[in-house]
Design a protein around this motif. Structure first.
Motif, PDB file in Angstrom:
ATOM      1  N   ALA A   1       0.828  -1.210   0.000  1.00  0.00           N
ATOM      2  CA  ALA A   1       0.000   0.000   0.000  1.00  0.00           C
ATOM      3  C   ALA A   1       0.861   1.258   0.000  1.00  0.00           C
ATOM      4  CB  ALA A   1      -0.934  -0.011   1.205  1.00  0.00           C
ATOM      5  N   ARG A   2       1.931   1.261   0.810  1.00  0.00           N
ATOM      6  CA  ARG A   2       2.802   2.432   0.863  1.00  0.00           C
ATOM      7  C   ARG A   2       3.537   2.631  -0.462  1.00  0.00           C
ATOM      8  NH1 ARG A   2       0.164   2.745   4.613  1.00  0.00           N
ATOM      9  NH2 ARG A   2      -0.803   4.045   3.014  1.00  0.00           N
ATOM     10  N   GLN A   3       3.929   1.526  -1.099  1.00  0.00           N
ATOM     11  CA  GLN A   3       4.601   1.643  -2.393  1.00  0.00           C
ATOM     12  C   GLN A   3       3.656   2.185  -3.455  1.00  0.00           C
ATOM     13  OE1 GLN A   3       7.670   1.460  -3.032  1.00  0.00           O
ATOM     14  NE2 GLN A   3       7.711   1.434  -5.283  1.00  0.00           N
ATOM     15  N   LEU A   4       2.422   1.687  -3.450  1.00  0.00           N
ATOM     16  CA  LEU A   4       1.424   2.191  -4.398  1.00  0.00           C
ATOM     17  C   LEU A   4       1.158   3.667  -4.160  1.00  0.00           C
ATOM     18  CD1 LEU A   4      -0.687   1.779  -6.618  1.00  0.00           C
ATOM     19  CD2 LEU A   4      -2.305   1.066  -4.830  1.00  0.00           C
ATOM     20  N   GLU A   5       1.050   4.051  -2.886  1.00  0.00           N
ATOM     21  CA  GLU A   5       0.829   5.457  -2.563  1.00  0.00           C
ATOM     22  C   GLU A   5       1.974   6.314  -3.067  1.00  0.00           C
ATOM     23  OE1 GLU A   5      -0.558   7.654   1.431  1.00  0.00           O
ATOM     24  OE2 GLU A   5       1.433   6.754   1.557  1.00  0.00           O
TER      25      GLU A   5
ATOM     26  N   GLU B   1      14.306  -6.388   4.863  1.00  0.00           N
ATOM     27  CA  GLU B   1      13.579  -6.313   3.606  1.00  0.00           C
ATOM     28  C   GLU B   1      14.269  -5.301   2.689  1.00  0.00           C
ATOM     29  OE1 GLU B   1      10.112  -7.661   2.577  1.00  0.00           O
ATOM     30  OE2 GLU B   1      11.177  -9.147   3.766  1.00  0.00           O
ATOM     31  N   PRO B   2      14.064  -5.381   1.373  1.00  0.00           N
ATOM     32  CA  PRO B   2      14.716  -4.431   0.464  1.00  0.00           C
ATOM     33  C   PRO B   2      14.198  -3.011   0.674  1.00  0.00           C
ATOM     34  CG  PRO B   2      13.866  -6.341  -0.742  1.00  0.00           C
ATOM     35  CD  PRO B   2      13.294  -6.411   0.646  1.00  0.00           C
ATOM     36  N   PRO B   3      15.085  -2.026   0.720  1.00  0.00           N
ATOM     37  CA  PRO B   3      14.632  -0.629   0.778  1.00  0.00           C
ATOM     38  C   PRO B   3      14.034  -0.227  -0.555  1.00  0.00           C
ATOM     39  CG  PRO B   3      17.016  -0.721   0.574  1.00  0.00           C
ATOM     40  CD  PRO B   3      16.555  -2.137   0.736  1.00  0.00           C
ATOM     41  N   LYS B   4      13.029   0.632  -0.511  1.00  0.00           N
ATOM     42  CA  LYS B   4      12.381   1.098  -1.738  1.00  0.00           C
ATOM     43  C   LYS B   4      13.015   2.382  -2.266  1.00  0.00           C
ATOM     44  CE  LYS B   4       9.049  -2.036  -1.682  1.00  0.00           C
ATOM     45  NZ  LYS B   4       8.939  -3.093  -2.702  1.00  0.00           N
ATOM     46  N   ASN B   5      13.730   3.096  -1.391  1.00  0.00           N
ATOM     47  CA  ASN B   5      14.343   4.347  -1.815  1.00  0.00           C
ATOM     48  C   ASN B   5      15.525   4.643  -0.897  1.00  0.00           C
ATOM     49  OD1 ASN B   5      13.253   5.738   0.580  1.00  0.00           O
ATOM     50  ND2 ASN B   5      11.290   5.603  -0.492  1.00  0.00           N
ATOM     51  N   ARG B   6      16.183   5.747  -1.148  1.00  0.00           N
ATOM     52  CA  ARG B   6      17.399   6.094  -0.407  1.00  0.00           C
ATOM     53  C   ARG B   6      17.127   6.296   1.082  1.00  0.00           C
ATOM     54  NH1 ARG B   6      21.439  10.977  -2.348  1.00  0.00           N
ATOM     55  NH2 ARG B   6      22.881  10.946  -0.553  1.00  0.00           N
ATOM     56  N   VAL B   7      16.016   6.929   1.404  1.00  0.00           N
ATOM     57  CA  VAL B   7      15.678   7.182   2.807  1.00  0.00           C
ATOM     58  C   VAL B   7      15.401   5.877   3.543  1.00  0.00           C
ATOM     59  CG1 VAL B   7      14.049   8.350   4.332  1.00  0.00           C
ATOM     60  CG2 VAL B   7      14.802   9.474   2.238  1.00  0.00           C
ATOM     61  N   ASP B   8      14.829   4.900   2.850  1.00  0.00           N
ATOM     62  CA  ASP B   8      14.487   3.602   3.441  1.00  0.00           C
ATOM     63  C   ASP B   8      15.680   2.864   4.029  1.00  0.00           C
ATOM     64  OD1 ASP B   8      11.773   3.499   3.178  1.00  0.00           O
ATOM     65  OD2 ASP B   8      11.727   1.981   1.611  1.00  0.00           O
ATOM     66  N   ARG B   9      16.879   3.177   3.551  1.00  0.00           N
ATOM     67  CA  ARG B   9      18.041   2.373   3.949  1.00  0.00           C
ATOM     68  C   ARG B   9      18.354   2.466   5.434  1.00  0.00           C
ATOM     69  NH1 ARG B   9      22.713   3.797  -0.345  1.00  0.00           N
ATOM     70  NH2 ARG B   9      22.262   5.871   0.474  1.00  0.00           N
ATOM     71  N   ALA B  10      17.812   3.459   6.108  1.00  0.00           N
ATOM     72  CA  ALA B  10      18.025   3.564   7.557  1.00  0.00           C
ATOM     73  C   ALA B  10      17.192   2.548   8.329  1.00  0.00           C
ATOM     74  CB  ALA B  10      17.693   4.975   8.034  1.00  0.00           C
TER      75      ALA B  10
END
Length: 368
Positions: free
Chosen positions: A86-90, A263-272
């Motif tokens: 849902a967050r990825q779709l958003e 889990e795989p990060p979806k973007n640069r900020v996710d890596r934290a």
């Protein structure tokens, strides 16, 4: 930006997710309704908003409310998977509402705030006559610029911390407070792996550590930690470099607060937060014994949320300690007190309400 449909060659594109620039942009204005906008972005269109800034924000909110919410899941793992989808779709949907900035990073919407400083803080000086960015991302940058201006109070830290955009914001203070209980830090040399804002190093330095050598794989975090060390008067004892794991040499204390969701990060900020297949964590544990000076200790701070969600089996972490030649000298834990742990409407509340963060003091298994 010329009227009509603009080709991507006419602008510089910025996306935190590494998405390619849109091939075409369709200008829209305040006459656009949320239902129509949603249909168009679902077809893959990128809509260049040219109307009023406040109306643009309201459009984003209205589109967000129209997106499907995850159905009730039967297990924490199903709830997690549904929430991520849902967050990825958003993200994919809302990121197709974009705005254009001029050669001075001025946003040409009516009632638009000044955004140039926030843009320069993240991107540096403009390199093109026009810059295009998702409105949702720009709003995040403006919020981060305000945090950076005001500063953030951290329990146990003397002075304000000034976080940068894209660097993990230490508003969850559970792990910070655990570190305050570490005994005998005076005179010790510290390694801080994955430093982020540098907050863990600064806490230990203010408690009397001799020096701290920090690393982070993100250039934004390196710049943020270096600036904060200067602000706090700790620059002479603090050094930070852009690196994947350990600094060179050995340390008396090696501290790490790694991403806790495998889990795989979806973007640069996710890596934290997201560490695919626990790769960072495993390499940290494997390299820790060699990074410790004689009598040295590793301080690992980790949430058990991955276990509660079913992403890791119970006992997995202890097995990795043994495999890497480490043992737990002592451990201290605290229940989660962040807002999501209290929010019963959160789809992951069943797991987050039971989340515990633990500080493990690790030493080589051969030590006495």
């Amino acid at each position: 930006m010329p009227s009509g449909v603009a080709p991507s060659a006419a602008f510089t594109w910025h996306s935190e997710s590494g998405e390619p620039p849109p091939a075409r942009l369709a200008p829209v204005d305040d006459r656009l309704k949320a239902d129509t906008a949603l249909k168009r972005v679902r077809r893959g269109e990128f809509l260049l908003y040219t109307g009023d800034f406040n109306n643009a924000k309201q459009l984003l909110s209205a589109i967000g409310r129209r997106l499907a919410h995850p159905a009730t899941a039967r297990s924490p793992l199903e709830a997690f998977r549904a929430e991520r989808r849902a967050r990825q779709l958003e993200h994919e949907t809302l990121s197709r509402i974009v705005v254009a900035l001029d050669a001075d990073y001025k946003l040409g919407l009516s009632r638009a705030p000044e955004v140039a400083q926030a843009c320069r803080q993240v991107w540096g000086e403009p390199v093109a006559a026009t810059t295009v960015v998702p409105l949702k991302q720009l709003l995040g940058m403006l919020g981060a610029a305000e945090w950076r201006r005001k500063g953030l109070a951290v329990p146990g830290l003397t002075g304000q911390l000034h976080p940068h955009y894209g660097v993990y914001l230490p508003t969850r203070t559970d792990y910070v407070e655990l570190l305050l209980a570490v005994p005998d830090v005076k005179g010790k040399r510290i390694f801080d792996v994955g430093t982020g804002t540098g907050v863990l190093s600064f806490l230990l330095l203010q408690r009397g550590a001799a020096s701290a050598s920090a690393t982070d794989c993100d250039s934004r975090a390196v710049a943020c930690a270096r600036e904060n060390a200067e602000r706090l008067g700790l620059a002479k004892r603090f050094q930070v470099t852009e690196a994947d794991l350990f600094p060179e040499g050995k340390a008396d204390l090696v501290v790490c607060n790694p991403p806790w969701i495998p889990e795989p990060p979806k973007n640069r900020v996710d890596r934290a937060v997201f560490d695919e297949d626990s790769r960072f964590l495993l390499r940290f544990l494997e390299g820790l014994p060699a990074a410790l000076a004689p009598g040295g200790e590793g301080l690992l701070i980790l949430s058990d949320l991955a276990v509660l969600l079913g992403l890791r089996p119970s006992g997995w972490l202890e097995e990795q300690f043994t495999r890497c030649g480490l043992k737990v000298k002592w451990a201290r834990s605290t229940p989660a007190r962040h807002s999501k742990a209290q929010d019963k409407s959160d789809p992951l509340h069943a797991a987050r309400s039971r989340e515990v963060t633990t500080l493990y003091c690790l030493v080589p298994a051969t030590s006495t």
